[in-house]
Enzyme design. Sequence first.
Site, short mmCIF file in Angstrom:
data_model
loop_
_atom_site.label_atom_id
_atom_site.label_comp_id
_atom_site.label_asym_id
_atom_site.label_seq_id
_atom_site.Cartn_x
_atom_site.Cartn_y
_atom_site.Cartn_z
N ILE A 198 -1.52 -11.94 -0.40
CA ILE A 198 -2.94 -12.34 -0.42
C ILE A 198 -3.15 -13.46 -1.44
O ILE A 198 -3.77 -14.48 -1.12
CB ILE A 198 -3.84 -11.12 -0.71
N ASP B 97 2.25 -13.97 -12.21
CA ASP B 97 2.85 -12.87 -11.46
C ASP B 97 4.04 -12.36 -12.25
O ASP B 97 4.62 -13.12 -13.04
CB ASP B 97 3.29 -13.35 -10.06
N ASP C 210 -15.36 -6.64 -4.34
CA ASP C 210 -15.27 -5.89 -3.08
C ASP C 210 -14.81 -4.45 -3.33
O ASP C 210 -14.89 -3.62 -2.44
CB ASP C 210 -14.27 -6.59 -2.14
N GLU D 49 -15.58 4.88 -5.35
CA GLU D 49 -16.10 4.45 -4.04
C GLU D 49 -16.36 5.67 -3.16
O GLU D 49 -15.53 6.57 -3.14
CB GLU D 49 -15.08 3.54 -3.34
N HIS E 30 -16.03 -2.77 -0.06
CA HIS E 30 -14.59 -2.68 0.29
C HIS E 30 -14.34 -3.08 1.75
O HIS E 30 -13.79 -2.30 2.53
CB HIS E 30 -14.07 -1.25 0.02
N GLY F 18 -12.64 -5.92 2.56
CA GLY F 18 -11.58 -6.93 2.60
C GLY F 18 -10.81 -6.94 3.91
O GLY F 18 -10.55 -8.00 4.48
N ALA F 19 -10.43 -5.78 4.38
CA ALA F 19 -9.58 -5.71 5.58
C ALA F 19 -10.41 -5.46 6.85
O ALA F 19 -9.83 -5.25 7.93
CB ALA F 19 -8.56 -4.59 5.41
P1 NAD Z 1 1.71 -8.09 -2.50
O1 NAD Z 1 2.60 -6.96 -2.85
O2 NAD Z 1 2.17 -9.09 -1.49
O3 NAD Z 1 1.32 -8.90 -3.84
C1 NAD Z 1 1.04 -8.29 -5.05
C2 NAD Z 1 1.58 -9.19 -6.13
O4 NAD Z 1 1.19 -8.67 -7.41
C3 NAD Z 1 3.12 -9.27 -6.14
O5 NAD Z 1 3.52 -10.61 -6.11
C4 NAD Z 1 3.51 -8.59 -7.44
O6 NAD Z 1 4.68 -9.13 -8.03
C5 NAD Z 1 2.28 -8.85 -8.29
N1 NAD Z 1 2.14 -7.92 -9.41
C6 NAD Z 1 2.33 -6.59 -9.42
N2 NAD Z 1 2.07 -6.09 -10.64
C7 NAD Z 1 1.71 -7.15 -11.41
C8 NAD Z 1 1.32 -7.27 -12.77
N3 NAD Z 1 1.27 -6.21 -13.57
N4 NAD Z 1 1.02 -8.50 -13.23
C9 NAD Z 1 1.09 -9.58 -12.41
N5 NAD Z 1 1.45 -9.52 -11.13
C10 NAD Z 1 1.75 -8.32 -10.63
O7 NAD Z 1 0.33 -7.44 -2.05
P2 NAD Z 1 -0.86 -8.15 -1.27
O8 NAD Z 1 -0.69 -7.96 0.19
O9 NAD Z 1 -1.04 -9.52 -1.80
O10 NAD Z 1 -2.07 -7.19 -1.72
C11 NAD Z 1 -2.49 -7.14 -3.07
C12 NAD Z 1 -3.46 -5.99 -3.24
O11 NAD Z 1 -4.66 -6.25 -2.52
C13 NAD Z 1 -2.97 -4.65 -2.64
O12 NAD Z 1 -2.12 -3.95 -3.51
C14 NAD Z 1 -4.24 -3.91 -2.37
O13 NAD Z 1 -4.55 -3.07 -3.46
C15 NAD Z 1 -5.30 -5.01 -2.27
N6 NAD Z 1 -5.91 -5.02 -0.93
C16 NAD Z 1 -7.26 -4.89 -0.85
C17 NAD Z 1 -7.86 -4.87 0.40
C18 NAD Z 1 -9.35 -4.75 0.54
O14 NAD Z 1 -9.82 -4.21 1.54
N7 NAD Z 1 -10.14 -5.24 -0.40
C19 NAD Z 1 -7.07 -4.97 1.56
C20 NAD Z 1 -5.70 -5.16 1.43
C21 NAD Z 1 -5.11 -5.17 0.17
#
Ligand code: NAD
Length: 310
Positions: A152, A171, A253, A258, A276, A278-279
């Site tokens: 994302i 990251d 979001d 929640e 919430h 997002g998806a």
């Molecule tokens: P992803 O695993 O592709 O990316 C997460 C990134 O965070 C990775 O690159 C990881 O290395 C990095 N990371 C982890 N811990 C870290 C830290 N302590 N410091 C810095 N970087 C760190 O996941 P994604 O698909 O990009 O999704 C990210 C998050 O979005 C999901 O975990 C989920 O909680 C959230 N999400 C929310 C919705 C929504 O409806 N709002 C929907 C989907 C996902």
Amino acid sequence: MIAWKILITDGLNESGKMILQASAQVDDCTDIQPADLLRIVSRYEAMIVRGRTKVTADLLEAAKHLKVVGRAGVGVDNIDLQAAYSREITVVNAPFSTTLAVAELTLALLFNVARAIPKADQSMKKGQWIKKQLEGVELSGKTLGIIGLGNIGGAVAQRAQALGMTVLAYDIIALPSEEWARLVSLETLYAQSDFITIHVPLNEHTRGMINGAAMMSMKPGVRLICTARGGIIDESALLNNLKSGRIAAAGLDVFAQEPTGLTELIAHPNVITTPHIGAQTEEAQARAGVDIAEEVLRALSGEPLRWKVI
Ligand code: NAD
């Protein structure tokens, strides 16, 4: 021949359900309460959840025949992974299904915290014309800091580049999305960003990561977006910093609790919120349904997995 019993607890797109029904008995118990779930879970070899169902150690202990938990989406913070691992229960997710939907909502919140569009709309609906109070800022030429440059965060970075923003990212690992952003330390990101957006998973390291001290390291007047998970931002520190004006606006979001009800944070005039969602796009839900259905069936059949979490 119907081989497996699969339980759906938080809803699943029809196309995903049809894939499952071709080779399994599928019970859709969307919105089932925890006590009822605990009572029936032992009947199933697989269960498919979204974010609502808490897959706790107690639930997994009661799930005597469970082989697979499928998460129709990305975040697995509602699943006790340690308990699943120790019971040899496979956990799979659909990591790419919701990427674009969340990235686009993030962009929408970014525009909204820059131009206060909800406030403008609310004033129009009251018959007001408050043009002078609605001077915003431009995104072009500003610096966006992305915390978590995964799927994302990377999609947001790519889109922010197209808007003429300078994109910084922090990251814990260097990823292919690096081409869309300059990787920097968290301190540099805080000090230089006009907008900050959070895309890390919620876990023991990220819970409370954006606390009062972090906010004090940010550029005064920063605008903050979070579409990742509630609990990553310390909400009371955020409210204090919004009240003092150190943080100019926030787009949220996700929330620690929640559904939220109407909290002081949500009611703050410079906070823009969504429940919430997002998806919540047709396309993301369809992809999540199909991806997780196929992956759960593969896991039950012992085939190689694309998206094994544990
Ligand atoms: P992803 O695993 O592709 O990316 C997460 C990134 O965070 C990775 O690159 C990881 O290395 C990095 N990371 C982890 N811990 C870290 C830290 N302590 N410091 C810095 N970087 C760190 O996941 P994604 O698909 O990009 O999704 C990210 C998050 O979005 C999901 O975990 C989920 O909680 C959230 N999400 C929310 C919705 C929504 O409806 N709002 C929907 C989907 C996902």
